[in-house]
Write an enzyme that holds these catalytic residues in place. Structure first.
Site, PDB file in Angstrom:
ATOM      1  N   ASP A   7      43.566  42.218  38.294  1.00  0.00           N
ATOM      2  CA  ASP A   7      43.219  42.812  37.023  1.00  0.00           C
ATOM      3  C   ASP A   7      42.332  43.843  37.345  1.00  0.00           C
ATOM      4  OD1 ASP A   7      43.026  43.232  34.066  1.00  0.00           O
ATOM      5  OD2 ASP A   7      41.013  42.356  34.306  1.00  0.00           O
ATOM      6  N   THR A  20      43.794  48.852  32.312  1.00  0.00           N
ATOM      7  CA  THR A  20      42.398  48.956  33.099  1.00  0.00           C
ATOM      8  C   THR A  20      42.614  49.551  34.187  1.00  0.00           C
ATOM      9  OG1 THR A  20      42.528  46.660  33.647  1.00  0.00           O
ATOM     10  CG2 THR A  20      41.150  47.235  31.864  1.00  0.00           C
ATOM     11  N   THR A  21      43.549  48.962  34.994  1.00  0.00           N
ATOM     12  CA  THR A  21      43.988  49.795  36.415  1.00  0.00           C
ATOM     13  C   THR A  21      44.542  51.213  36.265  1.00  0.00           C
ATOM     14  OG1 THR A  21      44.560  47.632  37.004  1.00  0.00           O
ATOM     15  CG2 THR A  21      45.144  49.419  38.641  1.00  0.00           C
ATOM     16  N   ASP A  47      44.665  39.854  28.295  1.00  0.00           N
ATOM     17  CA  ASP A  47      45.305  41.373  28.344  1.00  0.00           C
ATOM     18  C   ASP A  47      46.625  41.132  27.436  1.00  0.00           C
ATOM     19  OD1 ASP A  47      43.631  42.126  30.245  1.00  0.00           O
ATOM     20  OD2 ASP A  47      44.922  42.427  31.712  1.00  0.00           O
TER      21      ASP A  47
END
Length: 560
Positions: free
Chosen positions: A62, A95-96, A395
């Site tokens: 994550d 997020t990545t 998530d």
């Protein structure tokens, strides 16, 4: 006066980067942070193993969890890492992607800077490209029926398909969907309130199998009744009373001295204390609750009176847990025993039970009629596994929440990025953008290709061939939904494969990354090495002061 001494404004130990050097430094920092998380994008993602400050291990892919643990010194890198946290709080997913895109947007500005374009010109091009990109995403997106459970499960599954928990099938997706639909409040006129942070609590209990995880129709917390042997531990359809006041005799603030002249006065003092507690307990018992829960203390004497009245009691519960019980059982939290009304008693719960799991006792208030709060119980082999499952669940809940609030979808697998990239190139070629802004405008389109490129890289496909094929597909058909299958590296129609992403996540990702890049490009001066201003007040020691409860003084002397 010909040989003037050089004037030093800054102190000798300060480091200062100006102009191009500062901008290139920022671009390098952006690239470096993006490279850390690049391999964690897509279903074939690698895991990162990090040692945190306490010596514990974090195993995760994550983006936000990785960057949270990493300690960086470069100021630009810090601000990029902040992006993933914002993205996580705002939409819960992507997020990545946000970090990789921001790094690529910065890198795309490098050729323009080398050609001596002014940063504000580059930024103007970027902002125009962002507006057009969002228009293109709007055209690709399509609405969805949030009541169709199967379709919702597919969306959540495709979003957490890149995570560790995908091997457990649709388990996490179902947990997330149940939790979000439990806490959702429809205000009518299309407005929905979904507060996952406050009202959907994840409880991790090591042991058991992951398949035993479930969403409770109610609340669970780690507490036992005050007197386990004498109070009931299982009550069907309980009447619940919630308090946030102590059920013990009020002690004086700080130190109270009472001077007694006669022996009998001491007995009177004790009797008054007992009578006050008895009166309070009688007030409570008059409403015939089966369960009393308070956030503060509860004395042995009060427990005795409540026990005689056949009432179970739980003390020192966290405020957040108390709020969840109030939402689930329909009770109102009361601040004073004198003010209790019949309407404050919660009757919505179907079962109150204390169970022992492992070595700990857990209280369940479940089978509620219409709970607007829930607990998600996660079981698993070890703490590391549970932590990762919790991150994935967070998530998944973020995705389910976004789709419920804004029920529009876009195709995943890099299809949107490729379509936007192609659309921007078309607009630039048709002469919609003129002058020097055209270079940066095209650069945004090329930077967006980093997502499909990374997906192809991570699953070991031939990157150049795959991307060329994908470009050709998008050039042939304007509303093409082809992207890269992250498992095989093949080019597949995302509609058939069923890989979707919420519109809100995608737009937020593009917006955040472009805005971060424009912000960092505007910096032309970095001054570091400033001294901390930590002058101590006279009489203070540099050591942190510890309060052990003995030396607490509510009106501590403040330094003038």
């Amino acid at each position: 006066m010909a040989f003037q001494a050089p004037v030093t404004v800054l102190q000798a130990n300060t480091k200062r980067d100006t102009g191009k050097k500062a901008q290139y430094g920022n671009i390098m920092a952006g690239k470096a942070v993006a490279d850390i998380v690049r391999t964690t994008l897509g279903p074939r993602a690698m895991l990162k193993m990090l040692l945190d400050a306490n010596g514990g291990i974090v195993l995760t892919n994550d983006g936000n969890a990785i960057l949270r643990e990493i300690d960086v010194s470069h100021p630009a890198a810090k601000s990029i890492i902040e992006l993933s946290r914002t993205q996580d709080e705002e939409v819960g997913d992507g997020t990545t992607s946000v970090i990789i895109l921001a790094g690529e947007m910065l890198a795309a500005a490098e050729p323009s800077l080398e050609r001596n374009l002014h940063p504000t010109t580059i930024i103007r091009g970027y902002v125009r490209a962002l507006d057009d990109a969002i228009k293109i995403i709007d055209e690709i997106s399509f609405p969805i029926d949030t009541n169709d459970r199967q379709q919702m499960l597919n969306i959540v599954n495709s979003c957490i398909g890149t995570k560790f928990t995908m091997r457990f099938g649709s388990l996490i997706a179902e947990l997330a969907l149940d939790a979000v639909q439990t806490v959702m409040i429809d205000h009518g006129d299309g407005r929905r309130e979904i507060d996952i942070k406050k009202y959907a609590k994840v409880e991790k209990i090591p042991g058991g199998a992951i398949e035993d995880s479930r969403v409770l129709r109610g609340v669970m917390f780690e507490k036992d009744v005050v007197v386990p042997a004498r109070m009931r531990r299982k009550i069907h359809n309980p009447r619940i009373l919630l308090l946030d006041c102590p059920l013990e005799y009020k002690k004086g603030e700080n130190q109270t001295n009472v001077e007694l002249m006669r022996e009998e006065d001491w007995a009177t003092l004790l009797k008054m204390e007992e009578e006050w507690i008895q009166k309070t307990c009688d007030q409570i018992a008059a409403f015939k609750p089966d369960l009393v829960i308070t956030e503060k203390g509860l004395s042995d004497l009060a427990a005795h009176y409540l026990m005689k009245a056949g009432i179970s009691a739980i003390r020192r519960l966290r405020k957040t847990d108390n709020n969840r019980i109030a939402r689930a059982s329909g009770a109102t939290i009361v601040s004073r025993p004198d003010e209790i009304r019949e309407s404050d008693i919660g009757t919505g719960a179907g079962l109150f039970e204390v169970r022992k799991i492992g070595d700990e006792f857990f209280t369940f208030i479940v089978d509620c009629k219409d709970p607007k709060a829930c607990s998600i119980v996660l079981r698993g082999a070890s703490k590391d596994v549970l932590n990762e499952v919790e991150r994935n669940l967070h998530d998944a809940m973020g995705v389910a929440r976004n789709v419920c609030i804004d029920p529009r979808l876009v195709p995943g697998g890099g299809a949107v990025e490729m379509a936007v990239s192609h659309g921007l190139a078309e607009r630039a070629n048709s002469g919609a953008v003129e002058g020097v802004e055209q270079g940066p405008y095209r650069a945004v389109g090329q930077a967006l290709e980093v997502i499909p490129r990374t997906l192809a890289q991570n699953c070991g496909a031939n990157v150049i061939r795959t991307l060329t094929k994908l470009r050709a597909k998008h050039a042939e058909a304007p509303d093409c939904t082809f992207g890269i299958d992250g498992n095989s590296g093949q080019i597949v129609d995302m509609k058939e494969l069923g890989v979707w992403e919420p519109y809100q996540v995608k737009v937020q990702t593009v917006k955040t990354s472009v805005e971060a890049a424009t912000l960092l490009l505007r910096i032309d001066d970095i001054v570091s090495g400033l001294k901390k201003r930590d002058k101590l007040a006279p009489g203070q020691s540099s050591k942190p002061q510890m309060d052990d409860g003995e030396n607490v003084d509510s009106e501590q002397m403040l330094a003038e």
